[in-house]
Motif scaffolding. Structure first.
Motif, PDB file in Angstrom:
ATOM      1  N   UNK A   1       0.970  -1.252   0.118  1.00  0.00           N
ATOM      2  CA  UNK A   1       0.083  -0.035  -0.032  1.00  0.00           C
ATOM      3  C   UNK A   1       0.797   1.384  -0.176  1.00  0.00           C
ATOM      4  N   UNK A   2       2.196   1.204   0.852  1.00  0.00           N
ATOM      5  CA  UNK A   2       2.846   2.502   0.746  1.00  0.00           C
ATOM      6  C   UNK A   2       3.533   2.507  -0.542  1.00  0.00           C
ATOM      7  N   UNK A   3       3.879   1.505  -1.135  1.00  0.00           N
ATOM      8  CA  UNK A   3       4.429   1.575  -2.721  1.00  0.00           C
ATOM      9  C   UNK A   3       3.717   2.345  -3.584  1.00  0.00           C
ATOM     10  N   UNK A   4       2.408   1.979  -3.343  1.00  0.00           N
ATOM     11  CA  UNK A   4       1.209   2.294  -4.352  1.00  0.00           C
ATOM     12  C   UNK A   4       1.103   3.864  -4.188  1.00  0.00           C
ATOM     13  N   UNK A   5       0.935   4.199  -2.783  1.00  0.00           N
ATOM     14  CA  UNK A   5       0.440   5.317  -2.464  1.00  0.00           C
ATOM     15  C   UNK A   5       1.809   6.437  -2.818  1.00  0.00           C
ATOM     16  N   UNK A   6       2.956   5.985  -2.931  1.00  0.00           N
ATOM     17  CA  UNK A   6       4.034   6.793  -3.136  1.00  0.00           C
ATOM     18  C   UNK A   6       4.276   7.149  -4.656  1.00  0.00           C
ATOM     19  N   UNK A   7       3.374   6.271  -5.529  1.00  0.00           N
ATOM     20  CA  UNK A   7       3.614   6.646  -7.063  1.00  0.00           C
ATOM     21  C   UNK A   7       2.909   8.131  -7.245  1.00  0.00           C
ATOM     22  N   UNK A   8       1.991   8.422  -6.312  1.00  0.00           N
ATOM     23  CA  UNK A   8       1.719  10.015  -6.473  1.00  0.00           C
ATOM     24  C   UNK A   8       2.454  11.014  -6.212  1.00  0.00           C
ATOM     25  N   UNK A   9       3.706  10.819  -5.629  1.00  0.00           N
ATOM     26  CA  UNK A   9       4.630  11.941  -5.182  1.00  0.00           C
ATOM     27  C   UNK A   9       5.458  12.136  -6.523  1.00  0.00           C
ATOM     28  N   UNK A  10       6.140  13.212  -6.478  1.00  0.00           N
ATOM     29  CA  UNK A  10       6.823  13.925  -7.715  1.00  0.00           C
ATOM     30  C   UNK A  10       7.933  12.918  -8.310  1.00  0.00           C
ATOM     31  N   UNK A  11       8.275  12.661  -9.374  1.00  0.00           N
ATOM     32  CA  UNK A  11       9.327  11.914  -9.936  1.00  0.00           C
ATOM     33  C   UNK A  11      10.249  12.677 -10.703  1.00  0.00           C
ATOM     34  N   UNK A  12      10.863  11.929 -11.531  1.00  0.00           N
ATOM     35  CA  UNK A  12      12.036  12.619 -12.255  1.00  0.00           C
ATOM     36  C   UNK A  12      11.203  13.452 -13.186  1.00  0.00           C
ATOM     37  N   UNK A  13      11.710  14.716 -13.463  1.00  0.00           N
ATOM     38  CA  UNK A  13      11.393  15.465 -14.443  1.00  0.00           C
ATOM     39  C   UNK A  13      10.096  16.304 -13.990  1.00  0.00           C
ATOM     40  N   UNK A  14       9.862  16.372 -12.747  1.00  0.00           N
ATOM     41  CA  UNK A  14       8.900  17.097 -12.266  1.00  0.00           C
ATOM     42  C   UNK A  14       8.863  18.662 -12.453  1.00  0.00           C
ATOM     43  N   UNK A  15      10.088  19.354 -12.220  1.00  0.00           N
ATOM     44  CA  UNK A  15      10.254  20.790 -12.729  1.00  0.00           C
ATOM     45  C   UNK A  15      10.079  21.108 -14.064  1.00  0.00           C
ATOM     46  N   UNK A  16      10.558  20.123 -15.132  1.00  0.00           N
ATOM     47  CA  UNK A  16      10.011  20.358 -16.517  1.00  0.00           C
ATOM     48  C   UNK A  16       8.754  20.473 -16.674  1.00  0.00           C
ATOM     49  N   UNK A  17       7.922  19.458 -16.208  1.00  0.00           N
ATOM     50  CA  UNK A  17       6.617  19.270 -16.265  1.00  0.00           C
ATOM     51  C   UNK A  17       5.834  20.542 -15.760  1.00  0.00           C
ATOM     52  N   UNK A  18       6.341  21.244 -14.440  1.00  0.00           N
ATOM     53  CA  UNK A  18       5.717  22.328 -14.021  1.00  0.00           C
ATOM     54  C   UNK A  18       6.077  23.402 -15.032  1.00  0.00           C
ATOM     55  N   UNK A  19       7.208  23.458 -15.712  1.00  0.00           N
ATOM     56  CA  UNK A  19       7.297  24.759 -16.644  1.00  0.00           C
ATOM     57  C   UNK A  19       6.391  24.437 -17.690  1.00  0.00           C
TER      58      UNK A  19
ATOM     59  N   UNK B   1       3.358  23.382 -17.673  1.00  0.00           N
ATOM     60  CA  UNK B   1       2.066  23.344 -17.158  1.00  0.00           C
ATOM     61  C   UNK B   1       1.375  22.157 -17.272  1.00  0.00           C
ATOM     62  N   UNK B   2       2.113  20.892 -16.924  1.00  0.00           N
ATOM     63  CA  UNK B   2       1.592  19.750 -17.243  1.00  0.00           C
ATOM     64  C   UNK B   2       1.840  18.712 -15.816  1.00  0.00           C
ATOM     65  N   UNK B   3       1.583  19.061 -14.592  1.00  0.00           N
ATOM     66  CA  UNK B   3       2.213  18.443 -13.432  1.00  0.00           C
ATOM     67  C   UNK B   3       1.346  17.092 -13.513  1.00  0.00           C
ATOM     68  N   UNK B   4       2.186  16.240 -12.725  1.00  0.00           N
ATOM     69  CA  UNK B   4       1.284  14.857 -12.730  1.00  0.00           C
ATOM     70  C   UNK B   4       1.261  14.395 -10.988  1.00  0.00           C
ATOM     71  N   UNK B   5       0.110  13.940 -10.838  1.00  0.00           N
ATOM     72  CA  UNK B   5      -0.315  13.853  -9.375  1.00  0.00           C
ATOM     73  C   UNK B   5      -0.584  15.125  -8.661  1.00  0.00           C
ATOM     74  N   UNK B   6      -1.054  14.732  -7.500  1.00  0.00           N
ATOM     75  CA  UNK B   6      -1.817  15.852  -6.677  1.00  0.00           C
ATOM     76  C   UNK B   6      -0.598  16.739  -6.024  1.00  0.00           C
ATOM     77  N   UNK B   7       0.407  15.898  -5.608  1.00  0.00           N
ATOM     78  CA  UNK B   7       1.698  16.907  -4.772  1.00  0.00           C
ATOM     79  C   UNK B   7       2.367  17.579  -6.030  1.00  0.00           C
ATOM     80  N   UNK B   8       2.373  17.210  -7.235  1.00  0.00           N
ATOM     81  CA  UNK B   8       3.236  18.157  -8.040  1.00  0.00           C
ATOM     82  C   UNK B   8       2.181  19.151  -8.588  1.00  0.00           C
ATOM     83  N   UNK B   9       0.745  19.016  -8.528  1.00  0.00           N
ATOM     84  CA  UNK B   9      -0.472  19.956  -8.648  1.00  0.00           C
ATOM     85  C   UNK B   9      -0.166  21.167  -7.734  1.00  0.00           C
ATOM     86  N   UNK B  10       0.133  20.604  -6.481  1.00  0.00           N
ATOM     87  CA  UNK B  10       0.240  21.647  -5.369  1.00  0.00           C
ATOM     88  C   UNK B  10       1.541  22.391  -5.467  1.00  0.00           C
TER      89      UNK B  10
END
Length: 908
Positions: free
Chosen positions: A475-493, A495-504
């Motif tokens: 359950x922890x491994x599955x839940x952690x998939x919603x945390x930011x992953x590699x390339x998160x800064x580029x996705x924010x630039x 305007x395409x964040x992935x997951x609720x934490x990147x959206x935050x």
């Protein structure tokens, strides 16, 4: 006999570029020719990154003598300059830069001749290491192999060579004793030596701090001493006298906590007076640091077996050579030269330490040889444990060594306790922190190399034994998939964040840019966490749900691990038990982090907590974003210090030369946490014995226009030349430091005055200070780290320059503390403390002479109490300042005596 090296040598400084051919001819060349020659011909160099920067050719490579030195003499230090290397290997140093290139060839021959010396102390492991480096095409490997002979017997491999530590029964609690004052003074006399000059201030200091070693009267009410001892009092031996005596008679440890590595090294030297026998000293005095400072043997093994490639693999081999001879495995400030990692640019040494909290403890095949575990166990039986403020706080808050928590603590450099606590007890929910948590839970991303393993791999035996534990891991491994992953800064630039934490984080970024202002500054932006818009509130709620979904299985997993420990199944031997105990401690750290993040997110759109300061930030360097997040700091970080560190202790000494920070005792109590204790702290004060009226002078230059870089650079250049080097230049902004350095470095070099700078030279700060200390004609430019962490007694530091009044940076956190601390009076206390610390770099011994120059006409008279009473203070023009510096400090270089100039003093 081996043939002479067929390589030319290249040396470059701000004063010019020289090349020496294999036949010994030296000539001066231009930058373009130097780059062309270096690109086509292997060159002998000293510190390739530094030479490459001076040539404007950052990819410069060659036969770096520092790398060869690290191979031939691992765990030894050399100042990384031609003169410093000459001294380390016993050669005559070059007289000037023009002779340096020829010296480099002689130094190479001398180092390569060491294997022929039957007394070469670091022979073991050299042959096998050279073979590995040859396969990696290391530049020096071919020449080394010609000079090394295969050992008759197989060399012990590193992991077989290292000694193992042994388990011991827990140490008994210290005995309850009192120290007679006459015994303490007798111990002090022993430490200072027979016939030493009488120092009444030191004796009074030792007697005062002895009270901290008396039995405490009530729980949560430690015997606390606040002691301000001016520079020159000798406070180190002053507190070591009662501390060592108490440790000996009570059979318990005393922890001495520092803020800088310089003081840790000083304490190591002073401990030789306590225990002259090196073998006894190693058991009685132990240096402790955080886990991230030590070499991780499992990471090293992975690197040696193919986990590192290219230049990083060469670094791993050199570190392995060092590990076989290191005293304690400390890679940061220990016997690993600080310059070694900087030679490898982006392929740094941080991957060889445990910076991710991934240690598997007894599950590691090298657990019994682990440097970290060895230091922890050694400290349990030591008399004196030398640590730092951060480690003391971490151990108190969430350490694994509950049975060995210190009852007596001395916080030296106590004026930094507030700042250390501010960092330790803060919370940051940022992209970098979140992606690190994801990796800790899930393991490596697809395609990545290395030994990193997620929870499932680290606890596979638990998962197979305990079904509920295995379910929690999944359950922890599955839940952690919603945390930011590699390339998160580029996705924010994009305007395409992935997951609720990147959206935050995207919502945070938008709010900061909308409210933060000053976009053209190029550096970090921030704004208060006040009146959030609907998008930010909604994003925070969604992120909180995702984080809670991760927290719950981690908490459950922790409980299941405790249950497994109670069940004690057949497969759980001592190593498995220790590994699970480590996993429980690590889980506790991560769940505490997640709980802090959830508390922080509840603030978005909710009521403010008056105990905390919350804000949003975009972290940037020269306009480039590298992190985004939400931040929370205690308004008064000494509150948690008082609860988790001070109250459990029986006796605490907080001491410093500037403990009051240029203010009063109320300021010292507020910044140390003493005002949170029921029992009031005892105060002690002893002024410095130095004659500042004769030894020092403060000049305030009134005609350097603020913001005029040309004038500022001109002033630095003229004053450094007037002092003939020996100058520490302090800046409040990195951009101004770089601009000044660029304008004056070449001019000073032509006068034979080397100039080094933080944030310019590709050299770590500790090594920069070593270079500065080593050459009386060198000067060093830097920022806050140099204001507080430099100990350079003697002629090498005779002039301190400050570009201006060190006003606090107007951050959200500072604004909140300023409001709570009395407005402008709070600012004045901070400024006086900073100036007192900067001035304190200048006079370190009774025979030191020096000058302090402030390049600011806006220096308010009310701040002049930062300087010791009696110090001459003058407001002068730049021309007058140059004249006084030249006339006063030229005599220091010649005879070490004051010039006798009249000292016109401004009333303080």
């Amino acid at each position: 006999m081996n043939a002479p090296l067929p390589y030319p040598a290249l040396h470059a400084s701000h004063g010019g570029i020289w090349i020496t051919s294999p036949d010994g001819e030296t000539r001066s060349i231009g930058r373009g020719e130097a780059i062309a020659r270096a690109a086509e011909t292997p060159m002998i160099l000293l510190n390739a990154p530094l030479i490459g920067q001076r040539l404007g050719y950052p990819e410069l490579s060659g036969l770096d003598l520092l790398e060869l030195f690290a191979f031939i003499h691992p765990a030894r230090f050399a100042v990384p300059t031609p003169k410093g290397l000459a001294r380390a290997i016993g050669l005559a140093p070059p007289e000037n830069d023009a002779e340096a290139a020829g010296f480099l060839r002689r130094a190479a021959e001398a180092l390569l001749s060491r294997p022929a010396d039957p007394h070469w102390a670091e022979r073991e492991g050299a042959w096998s290491s050279a073979q590995s480096l040859f396969r990696m095409r290391w530049a020096w490997a071919g020449a080394l192999i010609e000079r090394l002979h295969k050992p008759v017997r197989d060399e012990r491999w590193l992991f077989a060579k290292l000694p193992e530590w042994e388990e011991k029964a827990p140490r008994a609690a210290p005995r309850t004793i009192s120290l007679p004052v006459e015994d303490v003074t007798a111990r002090l006399d022993h430490l200072t030596g027979h016939g030493a000059e009488a120092r009444p201030g030191q004796r009074s200091y030792a007697e005062a701090v002895t009270a901290a070693f008396e039995p405490r009267e009530r729980r949560d009410e430690p015997n606390m001493i606040l002691a301000e001892a001016g520079t020159g009092i000798g406070k180190t031996l002053g507190y070591l006298a009662p501390a060592s005596l108490w440790a000996e008679r009570a059979e318990g440890p005393v922890w001495i906590s520092t803020y800088t590595k310089a003081l840790q090294r000083q304490l190591s030297r002073e401990s030789e007076r306590l225990f002259p026998d090196a073998r006894i000293r190693r058991t009685k005095v132990v240096l402790r640091k955080g886990r991230e400072n030590y070499l991780c043997l499992l990471n090293l093994e992975d690197a040696l077996q193919g986990g590192f490639q290219g230049r990083a693999a060469i670094l791993a081999q050199l570190v392995a050579r060092w590990a076989g001879f290191s005293a304690d495995g400390d890679m940061v400030g220990g016997d690993l030269p600080g310059w070694l990692g900087t030679l490898f640019r982006r392929n740094g040494q941080t991957a060889l330490t445990d910076r991710r909290g991934e240690c598997v403890y007894a599950g590691c095949p090298h657990y019994r040889k682990c440097f970290i575990e060895r230091a922890a166990r050694a400290s349990a039986d030591a008399d004196i444990v030398v640590a730092n403020h951060a480690l003391v706080m971490v151990n108190a808050a969430r350490g694994r060594e509950a049975q060995n928590k210190p009852s007596r603590i001395v916080f030296d450099e106590g004026h930094h306790l507030f700042d250390a606590a501010d960092s330790m007890f803060s919370t940051a929910l940022s992209g970098q922190e979140a992606i690190e948590l994801r990796r800790w839970v899930t393991g490596p991303e697809s395609g990545s190399k290395g030994r990193r393993r997620g929870l499932a791999a680290r606890l596979s035996d638990v998962a197979s034994y305990d079904q509920e534990g295995g379910t929690a891991i999944g359950a922890a491994v599955q839940a952690a998939q919603l945390l930011p992953s590699d390339g998160w800064l580029q996705r924010l630039n994009e305007s395409a964040p992935f997951g609720p934490v990147e959206a935050l984080l995207a919502a945070v970024r938008g709010t900061v840019y909308a409210r933060g202002g000053a976009e053209d500054a190029g550096y970090g932006l921030e704004t208060e966490m006040a009146e959030p818009d609907g998008a930010l509130v909604s994003a925070a709620q969604n992120a909180a749900e995702a984080l809670d979904a991760l927290l719950r299985p981690l908490v459950k997993l922790g409980k299941r691990l405790e249950a497994v420990m109670e069940d004690s199944p057949d497969w759980m031997d001592a190593q498995a038990r220790a590994r699970i105990e480590g996993a429980i401690a690590s889980l506790g750290w991560r769940t505490d982090t997640l709980a802090g993040w959830l508390s922080l997110l509840s603030r978005v759109g909710g009521p403010a907590n008056p105990d905390f300061v919350d804000w949003l930030a975009v972290d940037r360097v020269e306009g480039r974003e590298y992190d985004i997040g939400l931040h929370r700091h205690w308004l008064d970080p000494t509150r948690p210090v008082a609860e988790v560190v001070l109250k459990p202790a029986h006796g605490v000494v907080i001491t410093s030369a500037t403990l009051k920070g240029g203010g009063d005792w109320e300021n010292a109590e507020a910044r140390s946490g003493a005002h949170h204790l029921m029992r009031p702290a005892t105060r002690f004060e002893s002024p410095s014995p130095f004659d500042y009226a004769k030894q020092a002078e403060v000049l305030i230059v009134t005609d350097v226009k603020k913001g005029d870089i040309a004038q500022l650079a001109g002033a630095y250049g003229r004053l450094i030349m007037a002092a003939e080097g020996g100058t520490l230049g302090l800046f409040t902004a990195i951009r101004r430091l770089r601009a000044v350095h660029a304008r004056i470095a070449d001019r000073l070099a032509r006068e034979g005055l080397p100039l080094y700078a933080q944030h310019v030279d590709p050299i770590d700060t500790g090594t920069l200070v070593d270079i500065f200390r080593d050459d009386p004609r060198a000067s060093l430019l830097g920022t806050d780290a140099l204001r507080d962490g430099v100990d350079v007694p003697g002629d090498s530091l005779r002039l301190v320059l400050m570009e201006g009044v060190p006003w606090p940076k107007p951050t959200v956190l500072h604004a909140a503390r300023r409001l709570a601390g009395g407005g402008s009076a709070y600012d004045d206390r901070l400024i006086r403390a900073r100036m007192a610390q900067a001035f304190g770099r200048l006079i370190r011994r009774a025979d030191d002479r020096g000058m302090f120059v402030m390049l600011s006409a806006a220096m308010p008279s009310r701040l002049l109490t930062a300087f010791p009473p009696g110090t001459p203070i003058l407001r002068v023009t730049l021309d007058e300042a140059v004249t006084r510096v030249k006339e006063r400090l030229s005599s220091v270089m010649i005879s070490g005596q004051d010039s006798g100039l009249p000292a016109l003093t401004e009333t303080q």
